[in-house]
Motif scaffolding. Sequence first.
Motif, PDB file in Angstrom:
ATOM      1  N   ASP A  49      16.692 -25.945 -10.570  1.00  0.00           N
ATOM      2  CA  ASP A  49      17.023 -24.760 -11.343  1.00  0.00           C
ATOM      3  C   ASP A  49      15.942 -23.686 -11.169  1.00  0.00           C
ATOM      4  N   ILE A  50      16.261 -22.649 -10.401  1.00  0.00           N
ATOM      5  CA  ILE A  50      15.296 -21.554 -10.231  1.00  0.00           C
ATOM      6  C   ILE A  50      15.517 -20.558 -11.364  1.00  0.00           C
ATOM      7  N   LYS A  51      14.615 -20.593 -12.326  1.00  0.00           N
ATOM      8  CA  LYS A  51      14.749 -19.742 -13.510  1.00  0.00           C
ATOM      9  C   LYS A  51      14.432 -18.295 -13.187  1.00  0.00           C
ATOM     10  N   GLU A  52      13.544 -18.119 -12.219  1.00  0.00           N
ATOM     11  CA  GLU A  52      13.100 -16.759 -11.921  1.00  0.00           C
ATOM     12  C   GLU A  52      12.547 -16.731 -10.508  1.00  0.00           C
ATOM     13  N   HIS A  53      12.724 -15.593  -9.855  1.00  0.00           N
ATOM     14  CA  HIS A  53      12.069 -15.422  -8.561  1.00  0.00           C
ATOM     15  C   HIS A  53      10.898 -14.478  -8.808  1.00  0.00           C
ATOM     16  N   VAL A  54       9.699 -14.943  -8.500  1.00  0.00           N
ATOM     17  CA  VAL A  54       8.502 -14.129  -8.748  1.00  0.00           C
ATOM     18  C   VAL A  54       8.052 -13.522  -7.418  1.00  0.00           C
ATOM     19  N   PRO A  55       8.117 -12.194  -7.290  1.00  0.00           N
ATOM     20  CA  PRO A  55       7.781 -11.575  -6.000  1.00  0.00           C
ATOM     21  C   PRO A  55       6.308 -11.769  -5.636  1.00  0.00           C
ATOM     22  N   MET A  56       6.055 -11.842  -4.345  1.00  0.00           N
ATOM     23  CA  MET A  56       4.671 -11.897  -3.854  1.00  0.00           C
ATOM     24  C   MET A  56       4.409 -10.605  -3.098  1.00  0.00           C
ATOM     25  N   VAL A  57       3.972  -9.605  -3.825  1.00  0.00           N
ATOM     26  CA  VAL A  57       3.756  -8.299  -3.205  1.00  0.00           C
ATOM     27  C   VAL A  57       2.421  -8.310  -2.474  1.00  0.00           C
ATOM     28  N   PRO A  58       2.436  -7.994  -1.172  1.00  0.00           N
ATOM     29  CA  PRO A  58       1.156  -7.940  -0.461  1.00  0.00           C
ATOM     30  C   PRO A  58       0.241  -6.937  -1.151  1.00  0.00           C
ATOM     31  N   LYS A  59      -0.966  -7.373  -1.467  1.00  0.00           N
ATOM     32  CA  LYS A  59      -1.838  -6.537  -2.279  1.00  0.00           C
ATOM     33  C   LYS A  59      -2.103  -5.179  -1.634  1.00  0.00           C
ATOM     34  N   TRP A  60      -2.138  -5.172  -0.314  1.00  0.00           N
ATOM     35  CA  TRP A  60      -2.464  -3.911   0.340  1.00  0.00           C
ATOM     36  C   TRP A  60      -1.249  -2.999   0.468  1.00  0.00           C
ATOM     37  N   TRP A  61      -0.067  -3.506   0.132  1.00  0.00           N
ATOM     38  CA  TRP A  61       1.100  -2.634   0.014  1.00  0.00           C
ATOM     39  C   TRP A  61       1.201  -2.130  -1.420  1.00  0.00           C
ATOM     40  N   GLY A  62       0.976  -3.029  -2.348  1.00  0.00           N
ATOM     41  CA  GLY A  62       0.943  -2.659  -3.755  1.00  0.00           C
ATOM     42  C   GLY A  62       2.281  -2.139  -4.225  1.00  0.00           C
ATOM     43  N   SER A  63       2.271  -1.572  -5.429  1.00  0.00           N
ATOM     44  CA  SER A  63       3.492  -0.983  -5.942  1.00  0.00           C
ATOM     45  C   SER A  63       3.646   0.394  -5.332  1.00  0.00           C
ATOM     46  N   SER A  64       4.897   0.752  -5.014  1.00  0.00           N
ATOM     47  CA  SER A  64       5.105   2.038  -4.369  1.00  0.00           C
ATOM     48  C   SER A  64       4.713   3.190  -5.282  1.00  0.00           C
ATOM     49  N   LYS A  65       4.634   2.924  -6.592  1.00  0.00           N
ATOM     50  CA  LYS A  65       4.312   4.020  -7.512  1.00  0.00           C
ATOM     51  C   LYS A  65       2.810   4.152  -7.750  1.00  0.00           C
ATOM     52  N   GLU A  66       2.106   3.096  -7.466  1.00  0.00           N
ATOM     53  CA  GLU A  66       0.674   3.116  -7.776  1.00  0.00           C
ATOM     54  C   GLU A  66      -0.158   3.546  -6.579  1.00  0.00           C
ATOM     55  N   THR A  67      -1.239   4.184  -6.899  1.00  0.00           N
ATOM     56  CA  THR A  67      -2.203   4.455  -5.835  1.00  0.00           C
ATOM     57  C   THR A  67      -3.069   3.214  -5.700  1.00  0.00           C
ATOM     58  N   PRO A  68      -3.172   2.668  -4.503  1.00  0.00           N
ATOM     59  CA  PRO A  68      -3.934   1.425  -4.377  1.00  0.00           C
ATOM     60  C   PRO A  68      -5.423   1.649  -4.610  1.00  0.00           C
ATOM     61  N   SER A  69      -6.026   0.613  -5.161  1.00  0.00           N
ATOM     62  CA  SER A  69      -7.474   0.685  -5.321  1.00  0.00           C
ATOM     63  C   SER A  69      -8.143   0.440  -3.984  1.00  0.00           C
ATOM     64  N   PRO A  70      -9.132   1.261  -3.639  1.00  0.00           N
ATOM     65  CA  PRO A  70      -9.839   0.992  -2.385  1.00  0.00           C
ATOM     66  C   PRO A  70     -10.716  -0.249  -2.501  1.00  0.00           C
TER      67      PRO A  70
END
Length: 451
Positions: free
Chosen positions: A373-394
């Motif tokens: 039973d897969i209750k949830e799929h938890v994404p693994m966002v590559p840290k260097w891609w980050g969220s498209s809305k956020e400015t990545p931390s250097p």
Amino acid sequence: MAVQEPIQNGAQPARAAKLPTTSPSPPPAYLDTAANNNDNDNDQTAESSKKDSGISSPADSDQNSSSSLAKQLESRLRNIPDDLVLRDEYYQGAYLRSNKGLLSGSDTPTSGVSTLVESRLLSPSPTIAPLASTISAIATASISNGKNDAPVNVEAQVRARIPFPEGEFNLYLYKNDQDTKEHLALVFGNRITSKSLERPRKGESEMDRKIRGAKPRSSNNSENQETTTTNVDHNVGYNDTNTKTGTLVRIHSECFTGETVSSVRCDCGYQLAEAMRLIRKEGHGVIVYLRQEGRNIGLLEKLKAYNVQDMGHNTVEANLLLNHPADGRTYGAARAILEDLGVTEIRLLTNNPDKIKQIKGDASSPSDGDYLDIKEHVPMVPKWWGSSKETPSPEIEGEEVEDGIKSHLPFHRQLNPQKSVMTEADRYLITKLTQMGHMLEPPTHSSSILS
Ligand SMILES: Nc1nc2c(ncn2[C@@H]2O[C@H](COP(=O)(O)OP(=O)(O)OP(=O)(O)O)[C@@H](O)[C@H]2O)c(=O)[nH]1
């Protein structure tokens, strides 16, 4: 799915009643190489060399390589059955029309991005370009076809503590009755234990049990009794207050290049370290580590695929051109291991829709055994891609230190989100996004990656 009897020296164990023995059906002709993919890397060597003897070498000129590869591809297309229908809704847009090998419709799941990316990145030379769309459609077919996922029985052979500066995982090594590989489970938190490890073995002494990491026989009667060093919970104090339903689980496939020598051709090393970090943070969870190197084509073939990639093809095309499926992995062993660990409700760390489908299994299919039973799929966002809305931390390095497990990520320092050129890891991820339907969002903060 766990075995009733110990598995010894390759002998077939008695199967659990609910998992009838089924012989795997032979894969279709165009996936014939995949039939050998459950063997060891070493086992593949002779066979693979024979099969690939006609493939152009990396030393050939691009022009010659491309036309030779094109011919091989054409001949393979003729072997693809008529009207091959894709079973996966993620790839509905792509289908093969007939035994003429012509393609009709090749919409990829994220068409806007993929059109851009395909035209700019995945078709590196005009000679190769006409092949790209054809190959990508075959890829979508091959990802989900020819899977041989017969029921697997597993038995934990040993458990050992693996300390990290900030906590300890327990490493379980499993035997199974389907291949000779030593699949593994990295478990955080002592509340998750293996049924098959604790089961008494014939004639074993208490010392034998201790050596293989099982509890003393006497303590099996009182579940919570912790009398030996092996059973002390070294992770007491971790945030084990999570109330979400389902254990956090990562099902990870072996990648020597990405994990052991920190290659930046892929994101595998990052994903393994990130899964450990997230599970440790949560307080308990499991990483099932499957020995399916190179999406199960083995290291030898993966390295050849690298050379084909260096001729201008992406990871999917390279596999297909070497007569392998785009993704030849199966997940029966992972399902059996999770069941042995008593984990039946999970939150799965992945971006891969095909993996979710296969892990889940088919409740109506006897070969899939118990329904996971897969209750949830938890994404693994590559840290260097980050969220498209956020400015990545250097300061990526700072983030690694914050969560402890940092020694795995030396390559991370090379993946600077402010970079002006696209790295090979970015290309790898973009291929997963556009060719394999992975649920990833390209970073809009870094337009340089896509232009
Ligand atoms: N054939 C081949 N395999 C590769 C290549 N690069 C990495 N791999 C293998 O790909 C596997 C990891 O698969 P991925 O597609 O990166 O990720 P995934 O596990 O399917 O998806 P996630 O759960 O989202 O991480 C490992 O077995 C790697 O050895 C490559 O260029 N060619």
